[in-house]
Design a protein around this motif. Structure first.
Motif, PDB file in Angstrom:
ATOM      1  N   GLY A  88       0.841  -1.192   0.000  1.00  0.00           N
ATOM      2  CA  GLY A  88       0.000   0.000   0.000  1.00  0.00           C
ATOM      3  C   GLY A  88       0.880   1.246   0.000  1.00  0.00           C
ATOM      4  N   THR A  89       0.259   2.376  -0.271  1.00  0.00           N
ATOM      5  CA  THR A  89       0.993   3.649  -0.198  1.00  0.00           C
ATOM      6  C   THR A  89       0.253   4.560   0.759  1.00  0.00           C
ATOM      7  OG1 THR A  89       1.660   3.405  -2.491  1.00  0.00           O
ATOM      8  CG2 THR A  89       1.909   5.588  -1.521  1.00  0.00           C
ATOM      9  N   TYR A  90       0.813   4.716   1.931  1.00  0.00           N
ATOM     10  CA  TYR A  90       0.246   5.629   2.915  1.00  0.00           C
ATOM     11  C   TYR A  90       1.029   6.948   2.829  1.00  0.00           C
ATOM     12  CZ  TYR A  90      -1.928   1.374   4.573  1.00  0.00           C
ATOM     13  OH  TYR A  90      -2.666   0.235   4.633  1.00  0.00           O
ATOM     14  N   VAL A  91       0.528   7.961   3.489  1.00  0.00           N
ATOM     15  CA  VAL A  91       1.201   9.269   3.386  1.00  0.00           C
ATOM     16  C   VAL A  91       2.668   9.142   3.795  1.00  0.00           C
ATOM     17  CG1 VAL A  91       1.294  11.622   4.281  1.00  0.00           C
ATOM     18  CG2 VAL A  91      -0.913  10.612   3.686  1.00  0.00           C
ATOM     19  N   ASP A  92       2.931   8.382   4.850  1.00  0.00           N
ATOM     20  CA  ASP A  92       4.320   8.288   5.319  1.00  0.00           C
ATOM     21  C   ASP A  92       5.224   7.555   4.319  1.00  0.00           C
ATOM     22  OD1 ASP A  92       6.390   8.867   7.015  1.00  0.00           O
ATOM     23  OD2 ASP A  92       5.999   7.215   8.407  1.00  0.00           O
ATOM     24  N   ASP A  93       4.617   6.847   3.352  1.00  0.00           N
ATOM     25  CA  ASP A  93       5.433   6.179   2.333  1.00  0.00           C
ATOM     26  C   ASP A  93       5.886   7.148   1.242  1.00  0.00           C
ATOM     27  OD1 ASP A  93       5.258   3.544   3.395  1.00  0.00           O
ATOM     28  OD2 ASP A  93       3.203   3.403   2.635  1.00  0.00           O
ATOM     29  N   ILE A  94       5.320   8.329   1.230  1.00  0.00           N
ATOM     30  CA  ILE A  94       5.629   9.267   0.142  1.00  0.00           C
ATOM     31  C   ILE A  94       6.906  10.033   0.457  1.00  0.00           C
ATOM     32  CG2 ILE A  94       4.799  11.371  -1.017  1.00  0.00           C
ATOM     33  CD1 ILE A  94       1.938  10.024  -0.586  1.00  0.00           C
ATOM     34  N   GLU A  95       7.867   9.891  -0.424  1.00  0.00           N
ATOM     35  CA  GLU A  95       9.155  10.562  -0.261  1.00  0.00           C
ATOM     36  C   GLU A  95       9.360  11.449  -1.486  1.00  0.00           C
ATOM     37  OE1 GLU A  95      11.304  10.250   2.277  1.00  0.00           O
ATOM     38  OE2 GLU A  95      10.115   8.725   3.332  1.00  0.00           O
ATOM     39  N   LEU A  96       9.642  12.722  -1.266  1.00  0.00           N
ATOM     40  CA  LEU A  96       9.875  13.620  -2.391  1.00  0.00           C
ATOM     41  C   LEU A  96      11.277  14.217  -2.276  1.00  0.00           C
ATOM     42  CD1 LEU A  96       6.436  15.514  -2.465  1.00  0.00           C
ATOM     43  CD2 LEU A  96       7.146  13.562  -3.866  1.00  0.00           C
ATOM     44  N   PRO A  97      11.880  14.582  -3.398  1.00  0.00           N
ATOM     45  CA  PRO A  97      13.219  15.167  -3.335  1.00  0.00           C
ATOM     46  C   PRO A  97      13.224  16.444  -2.481  1.00  0.00           C
ATOM     47  CG  PRO A  97      12.582  14.686  -5.611  1.00  0.00           C
ATOM     48  CD  PRO A  97      11.367  14.471  -4.777  1.00  0.00           C
ATOM     49  N   LYS A  98      14.283  16.619  -1.711  1.00  0.00           N
ATOM     50  CA  LYS A  98      14.518  17.828  -0.883  1.00  0.00           C
ATOM     51  C   LYS A  98      13.468  17.990   0.220  1.00  0.00           C
ATOM     52  CE  LYS A  98      16.651  20.452  -4.628  1.00  0.00           C
ATOM     53  NZ  LYS A  98      16.470  21.600  -5.510  1.00  0.00           N
ATOM     54  N   MET A  99      12.737  16.904   0.516  1.00  0.00           N
ATOM     55  CA  MET A  99      11.658  17.003   1.500  1.00  0.00           C
ATOM     56  C   MET A  99      12.198  17.257   2.912  1.00  0.00           C
ATOM     57  SD  MET A  99       8.640  14.216   1.999  1.00  0.00           S
ATOM     58  CE  MET A  99       9.587  13.051   2.977  1.00  0.00           C
ATOM     59  N   LEU A 100      11.590  18.203   3.606  1.00  0.00           N
ATOM     60  CA  LEU A 100      11.914  18.460   5.010  1.00  0.00           C
ATOM     61  C   LEU A 100      10.893  17.757   5.903  1.00  0.00           C
ATOM     62  CD1 LEU A 100      12.686  22.299   4.942  1.00  0.00           C
ATOM     63  CD2 LEU A 100      14.320  20.395   4.772  1.00  0.00           C
ATOM     64  N   HIS A 101      11.274  17.599   7.176  1.00  0.00           N
ATOM     65  CA  HIS A 101      10.380  16.968   8.150  1.00  0.00           C
ATOM     66  C   HIS A 101       9.998  17.983   9.213  1.00  0.00           C
ATOM     67  CE1 HIS A 101      11.006  12.840   6.663  1.00  0.00           C
ATOM     68  NE2 HIS A 101      12.119  13.374   6.197  1.00  0.00           N
ATOM     69  N   MET A 102       8.778  17.873   9.671  1.00  0.00           N
ATOM     70  CA  MET A 102       8.269  18.840  10.638  1.00  0.00           C
ATOM     71  C   MET A 102       8.005  18.168  11.983  1.00  0.00           C
ATOM     72  SD  MET A 102       4.893  21.249  10.210  1.00  0.00           S
ATOM     73  CE  MET A 102       3.657  20.233  10.998  1.00  0.00           C
ATOM     74  N   ALA A 103       8.365  18.852  13.049  1.00  0.00           N
ATOM     75  CA  ALA A 103       7.994  18.418  14.401  1.00  0.00           C
ATOM     76  C   ALA A 103       7.313  19.591  15.091  1.00  0.00           C
ATOM     77  CB  ALA A 103       9.211  17.969  15.188  1.00  0.00           C
ATOM     78  N   ILE A 104       6.403  19.260  15.994  1.00  0.00           N
ATOM     79  CA  ILE A 104       5.597  20.307  16.634  1.00  0.00           C
ATOM     80  C   ILE A 104       5.951  20.423  18.114  1.00  0.00           C
ATOM     81  CG2 ILE A 104       3.236  20.986  17.242  1.00  0.00           C
ATOM     82  CD1 ILE A 104       2.299  19.655  14.653  1.00  0.00           C
ATOM     83  N   VAL A 105       6.013  21.666  18.590  1.00  0.00           N
ATOM     84  CA  VAL A 105       6.202  21.932  20.021  1.00  0.00           C
ATOM     85  C   VAL A 105       4.815  22.068  20.645  1.00  0.00           C
ATOM     86  CG1 VAL A 105       7.157  23.551  21.703  1.00  0.00           C
ATOM     87  CG2 VAL A 105       8.347  23.164  19.513  1.00  0.00           C
ATOM     88  N   HIS A 106       4.576  21.321  21.724  1.00  0.00           N
ATOM     89  CA  HIS A 106       3.250  21.321  22.350  1.00  0.00           C
ATOM     90  C   HIS A 106       3.284  21.955  23.735  1.00  0.00           C
ATOM     91  CE1 HIS A 106       1.474  18.670  19.316  1.00  0.00           C
ATOM     92  NE2 HIS A 106       2.651  18.082  19.281  1.00  0.00           N
ATOM     93  N   SER A 107       2.143  22.465  24.154  1.00  0.00           N
ATOM     94  CA  SER A 107       2.060  23.106  25.471  1.00  0.00           C
ATOM     95  C   SER A 107       1.921  22.075  26.590  1.00  0.00           C
ATOM     96  CB  SER A 107       0.837  24.030  25.522  1.00  0.00           C
ATOM     97  OG  SER A 107       0.618  24.419  26.867  1.00  0.00           O
TER      98      SER A 107
END
Lengths: 293, 789
Positions: free
Chosen positions: B34-53
Motif C-alpha cells: 500500500g501507499t500511505y502518506v508516510d510512504d511518500i518521499e519527495l526530493p529535498k523534502m523536510l520533516h516537521m515536528a511540533i512543540v506542544h504546550s
C-alpha cells in the motif's frame, strides 16, 4: 518519538559486557529484550548514551535443572519459559507467570533477567521471585556474587546490580512434589501492567499443614512486596477459610498503592487481598486439596 | 415502490451484488504494498515536528527558538506570529467557530500546538523541538463543562460574547412533552454519561505538503476522509485558486471520523512548504494523535420517559450538557450543531418528545467528531436504549416485552418521528425476533433465574436501535455551505473494462470492491475488470467524502444511477448494432436483446467497443458519465443486539459470554464486507463499554496519551460475535442499501451496559457508566455486601 542519539556496542561474553559497562559508567545500559528500555528511550524517559547489546551472547541462553535448582541465563526469553516442558511440569509459579507477562509479542523478546533488573513496581517477575525464594548472580570485573530476592529488590527500578555490573544468572529452587503455586493477576487488557497481582507458592506436609509459604504481591507499592506476615500465619497450619481471610488481610494491610488509570488506591488494596486468597485456593486445588472447614 | 427498486429483482441470480467477493484492495495491504502518506518521499523534502504546550491554560510570555535553530539540519521554526503574516494564525472550524493553528498569546488546552520546526530529518526536527523555550504564565483551568457553565472564568477572550456557553440547540415540543410527562402514570429518569473517547485509527494523521514554486501548484498528500471538501477549505483559507490545489488522499489506515477535520499540523506543513519552497512531511506521533486529534462524544445526558402502567410510552425528554473543548470544532452538518442527536426517540413510537443540547467551552482538546457514527447518533442511541431498560425495570416488565409494546410498526413507515425525521423503512419486530431466537432468550432467562438462586451473577442486555445515516439531502445538509451530495464517474474503455471514480474515500471500508460490484451488477460486467479510484481531487468527481455511513447511501446511489444512464446510451448502441429501434430493445439477463428474442443480443462490452469504433448515428462517441446524486431522504438502518454476560464476584470481572447482532442495513452489496464491518464496530463498542475514556485531571492534564493508558482491545479481550441480517430495502435508494459501517458502534454499547446492569440489578444496581471497569463492578458488589470469596 525518536530516542536521543546513543552509541551501540555488542558484547559476546559477560566479561566483555561488564568491561563495556565499566568503561561507560552510569549512562550505559544493557540491551537484552528491550521491551521496557526501548519504549522508555523513545519517550526520552531514558536517555542512555551507550547501549551494550547482549542478544548475541549465545552462552547466556540456557535453562538447566540440577541439584534441586533451576538456572536461567541472561538471554532466556519469557517465551522460552512459556514453551518449556520442564517449566510447565516442575515450576508451576514460573509457568503461570510466563503465560501472562505482557503479551505474546513482548514475551518473544523480553527476558526474565531483564525484567527482574528493570524491577518495575508493577512487574510480574519480581513478585514471583519473592514467592519462589529465587536468587540472582551478579557479575562485575572482580567476579560474581549471589543475592537473595529480598536483597535483590531494592527500590522502584533499582536492584542490587551496581554500576559496572551485570546480572548473569537467576536461580530458582526446584519445588518439591508437595508444592502448589498460583499467579493471580488482573489487568485491564493483555499487555497492560497488572492492576494488582499475587504470586503464591505453598509447600504442604503430608498431613496437609503448610510446611513453607511464599507470597509476593505486585503493582501495589513502590516495589513488589513479600507478604512475610501472611507467610508466617500459614506456616504449620491447616488452611482454613478464616486463615485465608487473615492472610489476605495481611496483604491488603501491606499494600500501599497509588491511584491511577488502573484503579483507586482503595480498590487495589482490597483486591490484592482477594488475589492472594484466590492464589492460596488455587495452589491447594492444584495439589488436589480443598480449603479446610 | 419506485422504478429504481424494480430494477433489482432479488429473485433473479445476481451477477455481482450480494456476493462475498474478496476485497480487491487487500492483496496490496497484506503484502505491504500500500501507499500511505508516510510512504511518500519527495526530493529535498523536510520533516516537521511540533512543540506542544504542557499547560492546559496559560499566557505565552515569550518563545525563544535560538538554541533549537542551532541544531544541525534545522531550516526554520514558525510560531503564530509567522502564520499571522499569511492570515493563517486562526482557521475556521467546521462548526462555524475558529481555532488557533499555533497558539497566539495563550494556550487553551494541554498539548496545544505552539511552534513548528522544519529540519532535514525527522530526528533533527524532534531534537530541535525539545529545545524551543516557551515562557508560560499559567491561568486558572476549567476542565469540567459544569464548572464552565458557571462562567466564572471566561475561556474564549477572543469572542465577543463573554460566556463559555456555545449554543443551545433544541427540537420538539417542550410544553407538550412536559405536560405529557407530568400526566404520565409512570415517569422514569435515567442519567448517562457518554465518555470522551478517541477514534484511534492505527495510522495517525499525516501530510506531505508540496508547493511547486515554478507552477504555483500546491499538492497535499493528506490523510483525508473528504479530499474535495478539504481542497475547498484550503482554497478559501489561503486564497490559492482551487485549480492550483491538488489533494491526494492515498491509502488510509483507518479514519473513523478522525480524519474529517483540518488539523493545525496540516496547516503548518502547508505554510512550511509555501514559505520554504520545498516539500514538508509531518506524521503525527501516537501521543500527538491521542492529545490533539478531535475527540468524540463527551455528552452528559439525562432522559425522562413517560409511560402508561401497561407499558406504553407517552413522552420522551432528553437534555444534554456537551463538552466541546477549547474551540467548537465539532464536525457536524451546518444546520445541526448537535448532529442528528434528535434520532433519540429510536425505534419507539413516542407520541411526543423534546430534546436539547447545551454546549460549553473547556480547557480540553477541541473536537466532537462523529467517531464511527452519523453525527451524535451513537450518543442518542445509547441514551434511549439505556432509558428503555430502566423504564422496563421500573414497570416490572421484561425489557424485550417492553420493546415489542413500543416499536414503530412495519405499517407505520414512512414514519414521521416527533422530532422531525421521516424514517424511510424498517421492520423492528422481525429483526428482534430473529435475534431473540438466535440467542435463545427464554432459556437464558430461565438459566439466569437458576443462577440467581445460587448466588451466581449473569445478565442479558438488549439494544434494538435505529440509526439515521447517509447525509444527506441537500435541502437540509451542508458543510460550510457545500451540499452533501456525492459524485461518481464511470468510464467504459473500448474493450469493456472500466475505471470508476467517486467523491468518497475508503479508509478500509472496501469501496474498491463494493463500488465495482454495484457497477458490474448494473451493466453486466465483470467485477475484475472494474478499477475503482478515489482520493485524488484532480481526477475524482466532487463529493463530500466518507464518514457518517454516507458512502453507500450517496456515492452508491450515484454509481447505480450513473451506470443506468450509461445503460441508456448503450441501449441505443445495441439497437444500432442489432439494427432495430431502441424501443425494441430490452435489458434482460445482463444483456441487451431484441424484445422476446434472447438469441439476438449484445453485451455492454459489445456496446462499449462500438461506442469507440461504430457509434450509433447521431450519438457522441465514447461511453462514460458523471453522476451527482442528491438523495431524497436519509436512510434508517436498524438492528437488534443481545449480549449475555457472566460476572466474577471476587474481582468484578465481566465476561461477555455471547453477543448476537442482527443488522438490517437494507440491500447487502457484499455480505463478507458487511460482516467485517459489524465485527469491527462491535469490537469498538466493546472497547467503549469496558475500556476507553480520555481522562483529564482538574488541571486539564491529559492522563492517557498513549496505548498503554488508553486501551485498544485485542483479540484476547474482544468477545466472539454471532451476526446475522434481515433485509428491509430502503424504498428511496437506487439499490435499496442503507449503510452499515456504524450500526455496530452505535447499537452495541447499550447492549453491553444493559447486560451488566441486568446482572447486577438483584443487588440494587441501576446505574453504571462506561467504561465498565472491574473496579466499578467490584465496588458495587462489595457495597451490596457480596463476599469476594
Amino acid at each position: 518519538m525518536f530516542p536521543a542519539s546513543f552509541d551501540f556496542y555488542r558484547a559476546h561474553s559477560a566479561e566483555e559486557a561488564v568491561s563495556l559497562l565499566g568503561e561507560h559508567g552510569a549512562d550505559s545500559r544493557i540491551l537484552a529484550g528491550g521491551q521496557s528500555l526501548i519504549p522508555a528511550m523513545r519517550y526520552r524517559l531514558a536517555q542512555p548514551t551507550v547501549l551494550v547489546d547482549i542478544n548475541q551472547m549465545q552462552a547466556a541462553n540456557y535453562i538447566t535443572e540440577e541439584n534441586g535448582e533451576l538456572r536461567i541465563g541472561a538471554t532466556v526469553r519469557d517465551s522460552d519459559l512459556e514453551f518449556s516442558d520442564l517449566i510447565r511440569t516442575n515450576y508451576q509459579l514460573m509457568s503461570d507467570v510466563s503465560d501472562v507477562v505482557a503479551d505474546p509479542i513482548v514475551r518473544f523478546r523480553g527476558t526474565l533477567i531483564g525484567s527482574l533488573c528493570h524491577n518495575d513496581p508493577s512487574g510480574d517477575w519480581p513478585a514471583a521471585m519473592l514467592a519462589a525464594r529465587a536468587k540472582m548472580i551478579i557479575q562485575n570485573k572482580d567476579g560474581k556474587r549471589v543475592v537473595n530476592a529480598d536483597e535483590f529488590i531494592v527500590d522502584s527500578f533499582t536492584t542490587a546490580v551496581e554500576e559496572g555490573e551485570m546480572a548473569v544468572e537467576t536461580i530458582w529452587p526446584t519445588p518439591s512434589k508437595n508444592t502448589g503455586a498460583s499467579y493471580q493477576k488482573i489487568e485491564r487488557k493483555v499487555g497492560d501492567y497488572a492492576t494488582a497481582a499475587a504470586a503464591v507458592q505453598l509447600e504442604l506436609n503430608e498431613d496437609g499443614t503448610v510446611k513453607e509459604a511464599g507470597i509476593g504481591i505486585t503493582a501495589v507499592s513502590y516495589v513488589a512486596l513479600r507478604v512475610a506476615e501472611g507467610e508466617a500465619l500459614l506456616r504449620g497450619q491447616k488452611v482454613t477459610r478464616n486463615l485465608i481471610k487473615a492472610v489476605a488481610a495481611e496483604a491488603s494491610k501491606m499494600a500501599d498503592p497509588i491511584a491511577d488509570g488502573r484503579g483507586s488506591a482503595e480498590y487495589k488494596k482490597e483486591v490484592v487481598g482477594v488475589l492472594v486468597a484466590k492464589g492460596i485456593m488455587q495452589s491447594l486445588e492444584r495439589l488436589g486439596r480443598k480449603v479446610e472447614a | 415502490m419506485s422504478d429504481q427498486i424494480k430494477d433489482l429483482n432479488p429473485a433473479k441470480e445476481c451477477r455481482a451484488m450480494g456476493k462475498s467477493i474478496k476485497r480487491r484492495e487487500d492483496a496490496r495491504f497484506v503484502q505491504g504494498r500500500g501507499t500511505y502518506v508516510d510512504d511518500i518521499e519527495l526530493p529535498k523534502m523536510l520533516h516537521m515536528a511540533i512543540v506542544h504546550s504542557p499547560y492546559a491554560h496559560a499566557l505565552i510570555k515569550g518563545i525563544d527558538t535560538a538554541e533549537a535553530l542551532k541544531v544541525p539540519g534545522v531550516k526554520a521554526i514558525i510560531t503564530a506570529k509567522d502564520l499571522a503574516g499569511f492570515n493563517l494564525d486562526w482557521i475556521p472550524t467546521l462548526a462555524g467557530d475558529k481555532q488557533m493553528v499555533l497558539a497566539t498569546d495563550r494556550v487553551m488546552y494541554q498539548y496545544q500546538e505552539v511552534a513548528a520546526v522544519f529540519a532535514e530529518t525527522r530526528a533533527q526536527a524532534v531534537d530541535a523541538a525539545q529545545l524551543v523555550e516557551v515562557d508560560y504564565e499559567p491561568l486558572e483551568v476549567v476542565a469540567d463543562p459544569f464548572k464552565a457553565r458557571e462562567d466564572k472564568v471566561i475561556l474564549r477572550t477572543d469572542r465577543e460574547k463573554k460566556t463559555n456557553h456555545i449554543f443551545n440547540w433544541n427540537v420538539g415540543d417542550r410544553e407538550a412533552t412536559d405536560k405529557a410527562l407530568a400526566e404520565a402514570e409512570v415517569r422514569v429518569k435515567q442519567k448517562a454519561y457518554y465518555p470522551r473517547v478517541h477514534a484511534s485509527p492505527l495510522e495517525p494523521c499525516a501530510i506531505v505538503a508540496d508547493m511547486n514554486t515554478a507552477t504555483g501548484r500546491l499538492t497535499l498528500y493528506l490523510t483525508s476522509q473528504a479530499p474535495h471538501a478539504h481542497r475547498t477549505v484550503v482554497s478559501l483559507v489561503t486564497g490559492i485558486p482551487e485549480s492550483n490545489i491538488r489533494i491526494v488522499s492515498p491509502d488510509i489506515g483507518g479514519g473513523f471520523g478522525n480524519k474529517v477535520p483540518v488539523y493545525p499540523g496540516y496547516v503548518c506543513a502547508a505554510a512550511g512548504t509555501i514559505v520554504l519552497g520545498v516539500p514538508v512531511k509531518w506524521v503525527a506521533t501516537r501521543t500527538e494523535s491521542m492529545t490533539t486529534d478531535s475527540f468524540a462524544r463527551d455528552f452528559h445526558m439525562e432522559a425522562e420517559i413517560g409511560a402508561t402502567k401497561e407499558g406504553k410510552v407517552t413522552a420522551l425528554k432528553v437534555t444534554t450538557v456537551a463538552d466541546h473543548g477549547a474551540f467548537d470544532a465539532a464536525a457536524d452538518p451546518s444546520k445541526y450543531p448537535a448532529g442528528l442527536f434528535s434520532i433519540c426517540t429510536g425505534s419507539y413510537d413516542f407520541p411526543t418528545a423534546f430534546t436539547e443540547v447545551d454546549a460549553y467551552y473547556t480547557n480540553k482538546t477541541p473536537g466532537g467528531v462523529a467517531y464511527r457514527c452519523s453525527f451524535r447518533v451513537t450518543e442518542a442511541s445509547y441514551m434511549i436504549e439505556r432509558a428503555m431498560d430502566t423504564a422496563a425495570r421500573e414497570l416490572n416488565m421484561d425489557p424485550a416485552e417492553f420493546r415489542f409494546k413500543n416499536f414503530i410498526q412495519k405499517e407505520q413507515f414512512p414514519y414521521n418521528s416527533p422530532l422531525g425525521w421521516t424514517y424511510d423503512s424498517g421492520d423492528y419486530e422481525t429483526t428482534f425476533k430473529v435475534a431473540l431466537e438466535k440467542v435463545g432468550y427464554e432459556e437464558l432467562r430461565k438459566e439466569q433465574a437458576e443462577k440467581r438462586a445460587k448466588g451466581e451473577i449473569m445478565g442479558i442486555g438488549i439494544s434494538t436501535f435505529t440509526e439515521i445515516v447517509g447525509a444527506g439531502p441537500s435541502k437540509d445538509f451542508d458543510i460550510l455551505g457545500i451540499k452533501m451530495f456525492d459524485g461518481a464517474e464511470i468510464r467504459i474503455h473500448p474493450t469493456g473494462s472500466v475505471i470508476v471514480r467517486a467523491g468518497t474515500k475508503s479508509q478500509g471500508q472496501g469501496h474498491e470492491t463494493t463500488w465495482a460490484q454495484i457497477v458490474a451488477e448494473e451493466l453486466g460486467l465483470d467485477v475484475d475488470k472494474i478499477l475503482v479510484e478515489e482520493g485524488d481531487t484532480d481526477t475524482a468527481p466532487y463529493g463530500l467524502g466518507t464518514y457518517a455511513s454516507r458512502s453507500t447511501p450517496t456515492a452508491g446511489g450515484a454509481l447505480a444511477l450513473g451506470a443506468r444512464r450509461i445503460r441508456e446510451k448503450a441501449k441505443r448502441i445495441a439497437a444500432h448494432l442489432l439494427e432495430v429501434s431502441a424501443d425494441d430493445i430490452e435489458w434482460e439477463d445482463y444483456k441487451f436483446q431484441i424484445k422476446g428474442v434472447p438469441s439476438k443480443s449484445v453485451t455492454t462490452q459489445d456496446c462499449a467497443f462500438a461506442a469507440y469504433t461504430n457509434p450509433a448515428p447521431g450519438d457522441e462517441p465514447g461511453l462514460e458519465t458523471t453522476y451527482y446524486y442528491d438523495p431524497p431522504n436519509l436512510t434508517f438502518p436498524h438492528g437488534a443486539y443481545i449480549c449475555v454476560v457472566d460476572i466474577d464476584k471476587s474481582t468484578g470481572e465481566v465476561k461477555v459470554r455471547r453477543f448476537v447482532a442482527i443488522d438490517d442495513c437494507g440491500t447487502i452489496i457484499n455480505p463478507m464486507i458487511v460482516e467485517g464491518q459489524v465485527h469491527g464496530g462491535l469490537a469498538e463498542g466493546f472497547a467503549m463499554a469496558f475500556m476507553q475514556e480520555i481522562v483529564y485531571d482538574e488541571e486539564g492534564n491529559h492522563l492517557n496519551t498513549n496505548y498503554t493508558d488508553y486501551l485498544i482491545p485485542t483479540a484476547y479481550e474482544v468477545p466472539k460475535f454471532e451476526t446475522g441480517n434481515t433485509v428491509t430495502p430502503s424504498p428511496h435508494h437506487p439499490i435499496g442499501a442503507k449503510g452499515v459501517g456504524e450500526s455496530p458502534t452505535v447499537g452495541s454499547p447499550a447492549a453491553y451496559v444493559n447486560a451488566v446492569i441486568d446482572a447486577l440489578s438483584p443487588y440494587g444496581v441501576s446505574e453504571i457508566d462506561m467504561p465498565i471497569s472491574r473496579e466499578k463492578v467490584f465496588s458495587k458488589l462489595r457495597a451490596a455486601g457480596v463476599e469476594a470469596f
